[in-house]
Design a protein around this motif. Structure first.
Motif, PDB file in Angstrom:
ATOM      1  N   PRO A 102     -45.259  30.378   1.018  1.00 23.76           N
ATOM      2  CA  PRO A 102     -45.310  29.197   0.134  1.00 23.76           C
ATOM      3  C   PRO A 102     -45.707  29.570  -1.292  1.00 23.76           C
ATOM      4  O   PRO A 102     -46.766  29.167  -1.790  1.00 23.76           O
ATOM      5  CB  PRO A 102     -46.359  28.310   0.818  1.00 23.76           C
ATOM      6  N   MET A 103     -44.868  30.323  -1.958  1.00 20.20           N
ATOM      7  CA  MET A 103     -45.197  30.832  -3.291  1.00 20.20           C
ATOM      8  C   MET A 103     -45.488  29.703  -4.278  1.00 20.20           C
ATOM      9  O   MET A 103     -46.361  29.842  -5.148  1.00 20.20           O
ATOM     10  CB  MET A 103     -44.057  31.704  -3.810  1.00 20.20           C
ATOM     11  N   ALA A 104     -44.791  28.575  -4.152  1.00 21.88           N
ATOM     12  CA  ALA A 104     -44.993  27.464  -5.083  1.00 21.88           C
ATOM     13  C   ALA A 104     -46.410  26.891  -4.997  1.00 21.88           C
ATOM     14  O   ALA A 104     -46.899  26.296  -5.952  1.00 21.88           O
ATOM     15  CB  ALA A 104     -43.965  26.369  -4.808  1.00 21.88           C
ATOM     16  N   GLU A 105     -47.060  27.074  -3.860  1.00 25.20           N
ATOM     17  CA  GLU A 105     -48.418  26.548  -3.659  1.00 25.20           C
ATOM     18  C   GLU A 105     -49.498  27.552  -4.086  1.00 25.20           C
ATOM     19  O   GLU A 105     -50.677  27.199  -4.125  1.00 25.20           O
ATOM     20  CB  GLU A 105     -48.630  26.185  -2.186  1.00 25.20           C
ATOM     21  N   TYR A 106     -49.098  28.769  -4.386  1.00 23.70           N
ATOM     22  CA  TYR A 106     -50.064  29.815  -4.717  1.00 23.70           C
ATOM     23  C   TYR A 106     -50.478  29.735  -6.175  1.00 23.70           C
ATOM     24  O   TYR A 106     -49.686  29.348  -7.051  1.00 23.70           O
ATOM     25  CB  TYR A 106     -49.463  31.203  -4.467  1.00 23.70           C
ATOM     26  N   ASN A 107     -51.718  30.160  -6.456  1.00 24.87           N
ATOM     27  CA  ASN A 107     -52.089  30.411  -7.839  1.00 24.87           C
ATOM     28  C   ASN A 107     -51.571  31.798  -8.216  1.00 24.87           C
ATOM     29  O   ASN A 107     -51.039  32.528  -7.373  1.00 24.87           O
ATOM     30  CB  ASN A 107     -53.610  30.304  -8.036  1.00 24.87           C
ATOM     31  N   TRP A 108     -51.770  32.179  -9.488  1.00 21.85           N
ATOM     32  CA  TRP A 108     -51.146  33.426  -9.932  1.00 21.85           C
ATOM     33  C   TRP A 108     -51.796  34.663  -9.324  1.00 21.85           C
ATOM     34  O   TRP A 108     -51.131  35.681  -9.118  1.00 21.85           O
ATOM     35  CB  TRP A 108     -51.147  33.513 -11.454  1.00 21.85           C
ATOM     36  N   LEU A 109     -53.073  34.580  -8.990  1.00 20.27           N
ATOM     37  CA  LEU A 109     -53.709  35.706  -8.320  1.00 20.27           C
ATOM     38  C   LEU A 109     -53.093  35.927  -6.935  1.00 20.27           C
ATOM     39  O   LEU A 109     -52.806  37.069  -6.543  1.00 20.27           O
ATOM     40  CB  LEU A 109     -55.217  35.463  -8.183  1.00 20.27           C
ATOM     41  N   GLN A 110     -52.842  34.848  -6.218  1.00 22.24           N
ATOM     42  CA  GLN A 110     -52.212  34.936  -4.904  1.00 22.24           C
ATOM     43  C   GLN A 110     -50.765  35.426  -5.020  1.00 22.24           C
ATOM     44  O   GLN A 110     -50.292  36.182  -4.174  1.00 22.24           O
ATOM     45  CB  GLN A 110     -52.249  33.579  -4.210  1.00 22.24           C
ATOM     46  N   ARG A 111     -50.086  34.995  -6.058  1.00 23.08           N
ATOM     47  CA  ARG A 111     -48.697  35.435  -6.258  1.00 23.08           C
ATOM     48  C   ARG A 111     -48.636  36.937  -6.516  1.00 23.08           C
ATOM     49  O   ARG A 111     -47.790  37.641  -5.952  1.00 23.08           O
ATOM     50  CB  ARG A 111     -48.061  34.668  -7.420  1.00 23.08           C
ATOM     51  N   PHE A 112     -49.514  37.422  -7.382  1.00 27.25           N
ATOM     52  CA  PHE A 112     -49.524  38.859  -7.655  1.00 27.25           C
ATOM     53  C   PHE A 112     -49.888  39.652  -6.403  1.00 27.25           C
ATOM     54  O   PHE A 112     -49.315  40.720  -6.148  1.00 27.25           O
ATOM     55  CB  PHE A 112     -50.499  39.179  -8.799  1.00 27.25           C
ATOM     56  N   TRP A 113     -50.823  39.143  -5.645  1.00 25.66           N
ATOM     57  CA  TRP A 113     -51.205  39.815  -4.403  1.00 25.66           C
ATOM     58  C   TRP A 113     -50.008  39.898  -3.452  1.00 25.66           C
ATOM     59  O   TRP A 113     -49.742  40.941  -2.857  1.00 25.66           O
ATOM     60  CB  TRP A 113     -52.366  39.072  -3.742  1.00 25.66           C
ATOM     61  N   ALA A 114     -49.275  38.792  -3.324  1.00 34.10           N
ATOM     62  CA  ALA A 114     -48.109  38.776  -2.444  1.00 34.10           C
ATOM     63  C   ALA A 114     -47.031  39.741  -2.927  1.00 34.10           C
ATOM     64  O   ALA A 114     -46.404  40.451  -2.131  1.00 34.10           O
ATOM     65  CB  ALA A 114     -47.542  37.357  -2.350  1.00 34.10           C
ATOM     66  N   LEU A 115     -46.827  39.786  -4.235  1.00 34.90           N
ATOM     67  CA  LEU A 115     -45.786  40.642  -4.797  1.00 34.90           C
ATOM     68  C   LEU A 115     -46.125  42.117  -4.682  1.00 34.90           C
ATOM     69  O   LEU A 115     -45.248  42.960  -4.490  1.00 34.90           O
ATOM     70  CB  LEU A 115     -45.546  40.277  -6.259  1.00 34.90           C
ATOM     71  N   LEU A 116     -47.409  42.449  -4.792  1.00 39.56           N
ATOM     72  CA  LEU A 116     -47.803  43.853  -4.816  1.00 39.56           C
ATOM     73  C   LEU A 116     -48.166  44.402  -3.439  1.00 39.56           C
ATOM     74  O   LEU A 116     -47.869  45.564  -3.146  1.00 39.56           O
ATOM     75  CB  LEU A 116     -48.993  44.041  -5.765  1.00 39.56           C
ATOM     76  N   PHE A 117     -48.790  43.596  -2.590  1.00 40.83           N
ATOM     77  CA  PHE A 117     -49.405  44.163  -1.390  1.00 40.83           C
ATOM     78  C   PHE A 117     -49.031  43.473  -0.070  1.00 40.83           C
ATOM     79  O   PHE A 117     -49.607  43.783   0.962  1.00 40.83           O
ATOM     80  CB  PHE A 117     -50.933  44.142  -1.544  1.00 40.83           C
ATOM     81  N   ARG A 118     -48.111  42.549  -0.087  1.00 40.88           N
ATOM     82  CA  ARG A 118     -47.660  41.953   1.165  1.00 40.88           C
ATOM     83  C   ARG A 118     -46.203  42.345   1.420  1.00 40.88           C
ATOM     84  O   ARG A 118     -45.456  42.592   0.482  1.00 40.88           O
ATOM     85  CB  ARG A 118     -47.788  40.421   1.097  1.00 40.88           C
ATOM     86  N   PRO A 119     -45.823  42.443   2.724  1.00 38.62           N
ATOM     87  CA  PRO A 119     -46.563  42.077   3.934  1.00 38.62           C
ATOM     88  C   PRO A 119     -47.661  43.093   4.268  1.00 38.62           C
ATOM     89  O   PRO A 119     -47.557  44.268   3.908  1.00 38.62           O
ATOM     90  CB  PRO A 119     -45.496  42.076   5.019  1.00 38.62           C
ATOM     91  N   ASN A 120     -48.696  42.614   4.961  1.00 41.78           N
ATOM     92  CA  ASN A 120     -49.737  43.506   5.440  1.00 41.78           C
ATOM     93  C   ASN A 120     -49.547  43.756   6.937  1.00 41.78           C
ATOM     94  O   ASN A 120     -48.627  43.213   7.560  1.00 41.78           O
ATOM     95  CB  ASN A 120     -51.127  42.933   5.140  1.00 41.78           C
ATOM     96  N   ILE A 121     -50.397  44.576   7.495  1.00 35.29           N
ATOM     97  CA  ILE A 121     -50.255  44.970   8.903  1.00 35.29           C
ATOM     98  C   ILE A 121     -50.265  43.762   9.835  1.00 35.29           C
ATOM     99  O   ILE A 121     -49.505  43.703  10.809  1.00 35.29           O
ATOM    100  CB  ILE A 121     -51.374  45.958   9.300  1.00 35.29           C
ATOM    101  N   LEU A 122     -51.110  42.775   9.543  1.00 39.01           N
ATOM    102  CA  LEU A 122     -51.207  41.595  10.403  1.00 39.01           C
ATOM    103  C   LEU A 122     -49.936  40.753  10.375  1.00 39.01           C
ATOM    104  O   LEU A 122     -49.679  39.980  11.296  1.00 39.01           O
ATOM    105  CB  LEU A 122     -52.407  40.739   9.990  1.00 39.01           C
ATOM    106  N   GLU A 123     -49.159  40.891   9.313  1.00 38.35           N
ATOM    107  CA  GLU A 123     -47.910  40.125   9.184  1.00 38.35           C
ATOM    108  C   GLU A 123     -46.697  40.872   9.730  1.00 38.35           C
ATOM    109  O   GLU A 123     -45.600  40.315   9.779  1.00 38.35           O
ATOM    110  CB  GLU A 123     -47.665  39.778   7.711  1.00 38.35           C
ATOM    111  N   ALA A 124     -46.878  42.132  10.130  1.00 37.01           N
ATOM    112  CA  ALA A 124     -45.751  42.937  10.621  1.00 37.01           C
ATOM    113  C   ALA A 124     -45.289  42.430  11.985  1.00 37.01           C
ATOM    114  O   ALA A 124     -46.102  42.207  12.885  1.00 37.01           O
ATOM    115  CB  ALA A 124     -46.151  44.397  10.711  1.00 37.01           C
ATOM    116  N   SER A 125     -43.985  42.258  12.110  1.00 37.81           N
ATOM    117  CA  SER A 125     -43.426  41.754  13.366  1.00 37.81           C
ATOM    118  C   SER A 125     -42.398  42.692  13.984  1.00 37.81           C
ATOM    119  O   SER A 125     -42.002  42.510  15.123  1.00 37.81           O
ATOM    120  CB  SER A 125     -42.764  40.383  13.130  1.00 37.81           C
ATOM    121  N   ASP A 126     -41.960  43.685  13.230  1.00 41.86           N
ATOM    122  CA  ASP A 126     -40.999  44.660  13.748  1.00 41.86           C
ATOM    123  C   ASP A 126     -41.200  45.976  13.009  1.00 41.86           C
ATOM    124  O   ASP A 126     -42.101  46.104  12.177  1.00 41.86           O
ATOM    125  CB  ASP A 126     -39.554  44.163  13.603  1.00 41.86           C
TER     126      ASP A 126
END
Length: 395
Positions: free
Chosen positions: A274-298
């Motif tokens: 839900p990028m539209a709901e994120y603030n800019w700190l959350q957006r940068f985090w998502a762009l730089l460091f996600r997905p993380n291990i907990l989000e890995a599905s394959d």
């Protein structure tokens, strides 16, 4: 089979060109060997990319078959001319439609194109890795070049191969601007033609760096300033037309961002965020460091998560290094080309923070510049360790 013959010619031609490249730049024997190992590693990804795309589908197949965008109703070669997807289809017209070469060969060809960019990155970073002084730092410096995301997405048909090459050429130009300025201009034009938003960010950062260069005279800066303003205005106007903006304003950009995110959300991808709901700190985090291990599905998301963990570790280590050095002069310590690349990374994070909400697409889009993010923070760690060693020597 024509594809087999051409593949043999590309692979052997690049191999011998690598040897000549290493010799001309004074590489040590083991560095020339490492260059060839990296070359083989990169070209293997063309096979991985081919298998993945044929198994899962994707834009690359449509780029090669000239079906990604037919809104221009093209009939002959010249009808395909344009920016972005149109430009790629224009390039593919002869090898794909006229010669009928297979998709897998297109991936070999693109892997060869992006390899030229990787080779320039290897050459640019080589002296800094070699002079890092610590065996562990030397090893980690070289290992950054083997992180898989950039290799995977640039080793197949798509915009990433050209963008990686374009960015590498601009950085090569800025490493010695008086001598290689024309290389920087070519790389900038290539990046703009393939992805106008990327080209505008790259051009804007380059423009500021030229004006800030103390080694250039006032007349040169005035000329570059005039050309830059004219080219920038034209590029922004062209991009606004492509984005169907009514005017260049914050409201129009926000409206475009909302429509773009809604469009991508319509695909209901499993990695949507839900990028539209994120603030800019959350957006940068998502762009730089996600997905993380907990989000890995394959396997693929797990591989992406591992690389993001490496990137996070380098970033944290680099930030700690900056904070622990009194009066640390960041811009005087990092090479100019790396600072330029770092600002391009930040600029593209702003662009993608407004337009992307899918982790899979994010991994592809950021593949062209994240290697420079990693190297920037790696260098901060190197500088910190050198300062500690220098302090001990004084004692």
């Amino acid at each position: 089979m024509l594809e087999v013959f051409l593949t043999f010619m590309i692979l052997t031609g690049l191999y011998f060109w690598n040897r000549k490249f290493g010799n001309s730049r004074g590489f040590l024997p083991w560095e020339k060997t490492l260059l060839q190992v990296l070359y083989g590693y990169h070209m293997l990804f063309a096979g991985v990319f081919t298998w993945y795309l044929l198994e899962h589908g994707g834009d690359a197949v449509r780029y090669w078959s000239l079906e990604a965008d037919v809104s221009q109703n093209p009939v002959n070669w010249t009808d395909y001319w344009g920016h972005g997807t149109f430009f790629l289809q224009w390039l593919h017209y002869w090898p794909s439609k006229v010669l009928g070469l297979e998709f897998w060969f297109g991936n070999v060809l693109y892997a060869g194109i992006s390899w030229l960019g990787f080779r320039e990155i290897f050459s640019l970073m080589r002296p800094f890795i070699a002079n890092s002084g610590n065996r562990v730092l030397v090893a980690t410096g070289w290992l950054i070049l083997f992180l898989p995301n950039a290799h995977f997405w640039s080793s197949g048909v798509g915009k990433e191969a050209w963008l990686l090459l374009g960015l590498a050429l601009v950085l090569k130009g800025f490493s010695s601007l008086r001598v290689n300025w024309f290389i920087a201009v070519f790389g900038l034009l290539l990046a703009f033609w393939v992805r106008p938003a990327f080209g505008i960010v790259l051009g804007s950062v380059s423009f500021v760096f030229v004006l800030a260069d103390r080694n250039l005279g006032l007349k040169t800066k005035a000329l570059v300033g005039l050309i830059g303003l004219l080219a920038g205005s034209l590029g922004i106007w062209k991009l606004s037309v492509m984005m169907h903006l009514e005017d260049i304003s914050l409201a129009s950009i926000q409206q475009f961002s909302a429509s773009q995110l809604d469009f991508l959300a319509g695909f209901q991808a499993s990695s949507e965020i839900p990028m539209a709901e994120y603030n800019w700190l959350q957006r940068f985090w998502a762009l730089l460091f996600r997905p993380n291990i907990l989000e890995a599905s394959d396997f693929w998301s797990f591989a992406a998560a591992l690389e993001n963990m490496v990137g996070l570790a380098l970033t944290i280590s680099g930030l700690i290094a900056v904070l622990s050095i009194p009066k640390f002069k960041l811009f005087a310590s990092l090479p100019k080309f790396l600072i330029l690349a770092l600002f391009v990374c930040l600029g593209m994070c702003v662009v993608y923070g407004l337009t992307l909400n899918n982790l899979g697409i994010i991994m592809r889009m950021k593949s062209t510049y994240m290697i420079f993010w990693y190297f920037s923070f790696w260098m901060l760690v190197v500088l910190r360790i050198k300062s500690i060693i220098a302090g001990k020597d004084k004692d």
